[in-house]
Design a protein around this motif. Sequence first.
Motif, PDB file in Angstrom:
ATOM      1  N   THR A  46      -5.403   3.428   5.758  1.00  0.00           N
ATOM      2  CA  THR A  46      -6.293   3.579   4.610  1.00  0.00           C
ATOM      3  C   THR A  46      -7.514   4.422   4.961  1.00  0.00           C
ATOM      4  O   THR A  46      -8.356   4.674   4.095  1.00  0.00           O
ATOM      5  CB  THR A  46      -6.776   2.194   4.130  1.00  0.00           C
ATOM      6  N   GLY A  47      -7.610   4.829   6.220  1.00  0.00           N
ATOM      7  CA  GLY A  47      -8.752   5.656   6.625  1.00  0.00           C
ATOM      8  C   GLY A  47     -10.078   4.919   6.545  1.00  0.00           C
ATOM      9  O   GLY A  47     -11.134   5.530   6.444  1.00  0.00           O
ATOM     10  N   ILE A  83       0.837  -1.204   0.000  1.00  0.00           N
ATOM     11  CA  ILE A  83       0.000   0.000   0.000  1.00  0.00           C
ATOM     12  C   ILE A  83       0.875   1.258   0.000  1.00  0.00           C
ATOM     13  O   ILE A  83       0.652   2.199  -0.774  1.00  0.00           O
ATOM     14  CB  ILE A  83      -0.950  -0.013   1.213  1.00  0.00           C
ATOM     15  N   LEU A  84       1.923   1.239   0.817  1.00  0.00           N
ATOM     16  CA  LEU A  84       2.787   2.423   0.902  1.00  0.00           C
ATOM     17  C   LEU A  84       3.651   2.548  -0.352  1.00  0.00           C
ATOM     18  O   LEU A  84       3.839   3.637  -0.886  1.00  0.00           O
ATOM     19  CB  LEU A  84       3.649   2.359   2.162  1.00  0.00           C
ATOM     20  N   GLU A  85       4.143   1.401  -0.813  1.00  0.00           N
ATOM     21  CA  GLU A  85       4.975   1.415  -2.009  1.00  0.00           C
ATOM     22  C   GLU A  85       4.206   2.012  -3.184  1.00  0.00           C
ATOM     23  O   GLU A  85       4.752   2.759  -3.988  1.00  0.00           O
ATOM     24  CB  GLU A  85       5.365  -0.030  -2.327  1.00  0.00           C
ATOM     25  N   GLU A  86       2.933   1.682  -3.257  1.00  0.00           N
ATOM     26  CA  GLU A  86       2.147   2.149  -4.404  1.00  0.00           C
ATOM     27  C   GLU A  86       1.377   3.422  -4.085  1.00  0.00           C
ATOM     28  O   GLU A  86       0.553   3.867  -4.902  1.00  0.00           O
ATOM     29  CB  GLU A  86       1.201   1.023  -4.868  1.00  0.00           C
ATOM     30  N   THR A 122      -8.182   0.480  -2.162  1.00  0.00           N
ATOM     31  CA  THR A 122      -8.888   1.336  -3.115  1.00  0.00           C
ATOM     32  C   THR A 122     -10.411   1.233  -2.995  1.00  0.00           C
ATOM     33  O   THR A 122     -11.111   2.015  -3.620  1.00  0.00           O
ATOM     34  CB  THR A 122      -8.475   0.999  -4.570  1.00  0.00           C
ATOM     35  N   GLU A 123     -10.912   0.294  -2.203  1.00  0.00           N
ATOM     36  CA  GLU A 123     -12.369   0.197  -2.031  1.00  0.00           C
ATOM     37  C   GLU A 123     -12.782   1.075  -0.849  1.00  0.00           C
ATOM     38  O   GLU A 123     -12.241   0.946   0.238  1.00  0.00           O
ATOM     39  CB  GLU A 123     -12.758  -1.270  -1.775  1.00  0.00           C
ATOM     40  N   ARG A 124     -13.735   1.961  -1.081  1.00  0.00           N
ATOM     41  CA  ARG A 124     -14.121   2.856   0.005  1.00  0.00           C
ATOM     42  C   ARG A 124     -14.817   2.095   1.142  1.00  0.00           C
ATOM     43  O   ARG A 124     -14.569   2.344   2.301  1.00  0.00           O
ATOM     44  CB  ARG A 124     -15.042   3.946  -0.540  1.00  0.00           C
ATOM     45  N   HIS A 125     -15.687   1.173   0.771  1.00  0.00           N
ATOM     46  CA  HIS A 125     -16.391   0.413   1.805  1.00  0.00           C
ATOM     47  C   HIS A 125     -15.688  -0.923   2.009  1.00  0.00           C
ATOM     48  O   HIS A 125     -16.115  -1.947   1.503  1.00  0.00           O
ATOM     49  CB  HIS A 125     -17.857   0.219   1.423  1.00  0.00           C
ATOM     50  N   ALA A 126     -14.575  -0.857   2.706  1.00  0.00           N
ATOM     51  CA  ALA A 126     -13.798  -2.061   2.949  1.00  0.00           C
ATOM     52  C   ALA A 126     -13.749  -2.300   4.449  1.00  0.00           C
ATOM     53  O   ALA A 126     -13.328  -1.433   5.208  1.00  0.00           O
ATOM     54  CB  ALA A 126     -12.391  -1.903   2.386  1.00  0.00           C
ATOM     55  N   ALA A 127     -14.206  -3.445   4.867  1.00  0.00           N
ATOM     56  CA  ALA A 127     -14.256  -3.760   6.291  1.00  0.00           C
ATOM     57  C   ALA A 127     -13.401  -4.993   6.573  1.00  0.00           C
ATOM     58  O   ALA A 127     -13.261  -5.865   5.722  1.00  0.00           O
ATOM     59  CB  ALA A 127     -15.695  -4.023   6.724  1.00  0.00           C
ATOM     60  N   ALA A 169      -3.850  -6.057  -1.212  1.00  0.00           N
ATOM     61  CA  ALA A 169      -3.514  -4.702  -0.752  1.00  0.00           C
ATOM     62  C   ALA A 169      -4.215  -3.662  -1.619  1.00  0.00           C
ATOM     63  O   ALA A 169      -4.830  -2.713  -1.115  1.00  0.00           O
ATOM     64  CB  ALA A 169      -2.003  -4.496  -0.805  1.00  0.00           C
ATOM     65  N   ARG A 170      -4.175  -3.873  -2.913  1.00  0.00           N
ATOM     66  CA  ARG A 170      -4.796  -2.902  -3.826  1.00  0.00           C
ATOM     67  C   ARG A 170      -6.308  -2.877  -3.651  1.00  0.00           C
ATOM     68  O   ARG A 170      -6.917  -1.814  -3.575  1.00  0.00           O
ATOM     69  CB  ARG A 170      -4.450  -3.263  -5.284  1.00  0.00           C
TER      70      ARG A 170
END
Lengths: 514, 529, 350
Positions: free
Chosen positions: A148-149, A63-66, A116-121, A111-112
């Motif tokens: 990822t907030g 996640i950080l690398e990309e 990148t999904e807003r609704h990720a639980a 990781a991607r």
Amino acid sequence: MIGSNTTEAHPVLALRIKKAVRKGATLVVADPRAIWLTKIAKRHLQLRPGSDVWLLNAIMHTILEEGLHDEAYVREHTEDFEAVREVVARYPPEEGERWTGVPAEAIRATAREYATERHAAIFYTLGITEHACGVDNIWSLANLVLMTGHLGYESTGLNALRGQNNVQGLNDSGANPTYLPGYQPVDDPVVRAKFSEAWGIEVPERAGFRLDQIMSGLHDDRIKALYLIGENPGHTEPNAHHVAEGLSKLEFLVSQDIFLSDTAERYADVVLPASSFAEKDGTFTNTERRVNRVRAAVPLPGNARGDRQIVLDLARELGCDWPEYPDAESVWNELADLCPNWFGIRYFRLEDEGLQWPVASLEDEGSRFLHEKTTARPSGRGKFHPVEYQPPIEEPDADYPFVLSTGRTLYHYNSGAMTMREDGITDKQRDPFFEISAEDASSLGVLDGDWVRLVSRRGDLQARAQVSARVFPGLVWMALHFAEAKVNWLTHDVGDPLIGTPEYKVSAVRLEVL
Amino acid sequence: MDVLRLATVLETLPRERTRLLDNLGRLRREVGPITPELSDALADHMRLRHGDVHEVTSFYSFLQVPVDAVRVCTGPVCDSRGGREQLGAGAIEVPCLGHCELAPVVLHGDEVVGGVTYSTNDGASLGLARRDETLADYERRGGLALLREPLALERIVAELSASGLSGYGGAGFPTWRKWEAVAAEAGPRYVIVNADEGEPGTIKDRYVMELRPHLLVEATLLAARALGAMEAYTYIYIREEYATARARLTAAIEEFRAAGLLEGLSLDLVVGAGAYICGEETAMLESMEGRRGMPRLKPPFPSQVGYLGRPTLIQNVETLAHVPAILRNGGDWWAGLGSPATGSPGVRLWSVTGAVARPGCYEAPNGIVLRELIDGYAAGLVGEPGAIVPGGAASGILPPAALDVPLTREALTEWGCGVGSAAVQVFPKSYAPLRLLAETMRFFAEESCQKCTPCRIGNRALHHVCEELEHGRAAMSRRQVEEWLDAMTLTSICGLGQAAPYPVRNAFERWPELFAPLGPATLGEPASA
Amino acid sequence: MIEFTLDGRPASAQEDELLVHAAARNGVFVPTLCHDDKLDPYGGCRMCVVGVEGSSRPLPACATRVSAGMVVSTNSNVPQLRKTLTEMLLSEHLNANPGGRPNELVDLARELGAEAPLVLPDAKREPYADRNRLMGYEPDTCILCNRCVRYTQEVMQCSALSLEGRGPEARIVPTWERSWLDTECELCGGCLSVCPTGAIYEKFLEGAGVEERQLEQTKTTCTFCGVGCQIDLNVDPETKRIVKVTSKPEYVSNEGDLCVKGRFSFNFVHHPDRLTEPLVRGEDGELHPATWEAALAAAADGLKGVIRRHSAQAIGVLASARLTNEENYLIQKLARIGLGTNSVHSCEAT
């Protein structure tokens, strides 16, 4: 889903996951076993037991690398991010593949997708916590969520699936050495003063022992008496033979339960016949912090008494001068009066459906999710905890070449006191069994259904082999429900250094064909 | 069960759910009848639930019987010619094997006992009298030109519109509208040829496939080219009983492939497994998607939401086979082939079977008068006719008095009947109308997919009512029967249940004396759709 | 919201709402048998057909979505169609009550005054006996609405039941007619919870002559995991025993779904092994029944003795996730101010 065999441990919650996947949600399952959910998952990360930190750090590495992290969230709502960045930089997925057994590409893809999904639980259960590095695992997950907030709004967050019906409420209501009811720290003099005043007696200042400290106290003379309410540590605690030895040293043991457990039968001085859930009023709090009503439907058998009554009777016998507590509601009201986050929850509001705490006032409709405005920490900022991978305490070796992991099945509940007494259910599952890969079974000459002896440094038992594609070669798995083959005879009792949670998920065993 | 054989075959089977029916068919042919163990093994291989494969396997008539089983046709024409007498030990009853001109028909494995002969004519549109053996034969007759120089879609739609061609599977929907509707939807689109000919008495699609397979392949590819744009997925869903047609189509497709004519296109056969209802277009889609062949609720129609949820053109074999002639000679030319007397445009294939001198499949004008069709093409009646079915089981029943009726939708409506699939079945006077009716209702009951109440229960009840009437007994009152017929017509999901009441209503009208035990007819108007 | 016309009166509905719901919202009850809100629209039983202007045939309200300006009628021929469809279903409904569960078909027939005009000669289905002791199945009560099968496929997504065959032979059976115990069935009983006629039922009540509707229901919270499913304990008013556990779709945490433990593991409540008397260990080293006074005194004395000989810190109290919040609250209070120790914890501390 990580470390959660949801369809068996939380079957009805699993229905929501199935429904979401049917409606198009992406499901990734991280679990050493090919559990049911992997059938409908987009991807199964079949990690080696105990390698969660490696996996999660490698996901964060990607996640950080990309650059897929939520920079604004990290800046505005968190602290100590850099420390994690430094650590995860040393956890590239390619190397992670060697440690976790999960292909690097699968780690990167996950990781991607997650970032990148807003609704990720994220949902986890005991596969994360029941490790000597359990707290590290949680911190790793928390790092991932913060980075990822993915918290503070619907369908996100880090969601613990509570194993038992009222684990949440048990902790909420203060059955905890560190916290008084409502997570109010016992070492805070202001808190102690508040409770002391309300109760009319000084709350002791001296820190209490945690479960693991109580259990070890059986052996080093710190603990001389136990009062067990609905508990059977001789079955459910790790290294159970050792536990039994400790129990035998007690000067006094009271067991309050609905059945006579083997622990009570051997060691109890007094046994108090108590109430099942169907015979009492009160509340349970579920895994989403929803306080639900429990209502009596049938009378108590014989001379059994409700647990509330028993505790009150014992308090009186011990010389306490307590209010009358004529009903469960009166107890609840005292709790709610003392706990700000529960203040708004009152029985009359729970008739139709429960309320999710925090509920600050009678007007408050409850909280469907947490951390909406700020994180729950006093600083208002989520804290990153850098975590390094630690191998499990007991790794397989030449004498004990298999990793044993433990858990539950759909059909039984913990020590089996209730479900093993249901004929319709034992028709489906009665004999102790363990899962073994076809490869290992064939090299040992074991057929499906054969009885095999499992031996660890602490004990042994016999169970039937269930040759299964759910486990990989080198891993065996067994449930904890069987009284005649307690898997905790095998497990070790070195738990997490911070909170003492046992490492039920990784022990070393060998198999002896009978 | 040969475990090694099973493992070897399984390894070669694709895992997509859409291939389930094919896989079951291959397992049956290459390993043996589908047993629970085979079904589970396939389910595990395809990562399907065991129950899914069980449901599909048990839906079809043939998957659990050996490939070399003896199948005896008990369709109405065969029944009227002693079909049931052929039933021996171990033989399976099949409602219609689609070889009615050879009645009574028995299949030994894939082979028609006694061999197959064709009785047809050299029509201007389809030219069935000359059989194409090879692609070269076909090309010599003017084939392939259209495929090599495709017409624009607008032009094709215009010609189809001018021709007046409409669906010959039974529903009669204008062909150009279907093409236009599918073309209007965003791609990718699918083209599916309905070769699941199963309407009792209907043999026409088999004639096309066995005699002019290349014509059907070219017509299919024309549709694919016209509608497919970038991607063209094309399937022919063919009933399992048509082994010869299957072989001829397979060979033809290979010839097209070898000649480079399939470039950018795909054309595959999907083989059924014995279920009349799969000829219903949405049931066919379900079947192709690897589920039980149970019709979908409409709307939406397949032109919008069809195979795998995509816009899909579904055309009957014969309908599609007329398209090249129309495009080659023009829609007006083709419309002019129709009957001047009735003004019906174009021609179609009439399956004429039963008590006629030369039963067979003939290209003749739309709107031809029944007697003319029988005399002019099928060499006349044999003996005194009784009931005449004009267009397949659900098209209704005509009395001999209707011989001079032109076979148009309008004229037949007056007799409470329809043209259906143009399967004219002439029954001898000795074959009692009640027997015909009972057999027809039994057929519908057995072929009902069981999804909806009126079709599932109504057909069984009517079968019972007719059988009881044969003994002069009344199982229900006339009023109740009429209420049930109304409910079937109005509330059944698909054409099977909706149309099944037609023959009963016709019989009420034409042979009222047979129904006297049921009591008086009600005064109410029969429900119409 | 959109406007449409229902039986000649203006009505409103949400965009894309199923007609059956929109009608109910506007006070018109449309009966259904095969419909279940948990499942995809099926439209099989046809009981819910209504007239829709512009459609040549009535449409199933359970599978048709309302559109603006739609003109819907439940009058004219609809009542007669419903009655006829009910008669049809009754004509093969040979056993109306195998296990005491409610039968919506029988209720509907009573309401519509429908009776079977005949019994279909092929109505009798092969009986299905299963060695499992939880669920019974009477094929002669089944109306092939397929709700149970669809529940296993769509909600559980497992393989337990199949709609087998075609034509008059068609029936619902556990996959390949195996025992429920030998399929992928997880014994959740969801199939019986959605069955409208009670063809699948709790075996406990087979032949007991006890009808669900005579039972006393107490709503409570399941005791088996952290989901907090809301359940109804159904108690026989005579024996005061739980005879079955049910749930309702409107219950929040579980929407009426249950698992095998929640639905079927309740007999432990009445198990003969239940402790019914206090026990105190005697001089002989064995546990003996005692009065509450004696047992409580022994417990208090024992604990006080340990405090006297050692300290309150030598006592450990283990509470339980099995207990209610109120009980746990009292237990920690007892530990802290009754005994004087903060050592109160439990094995569910994770």
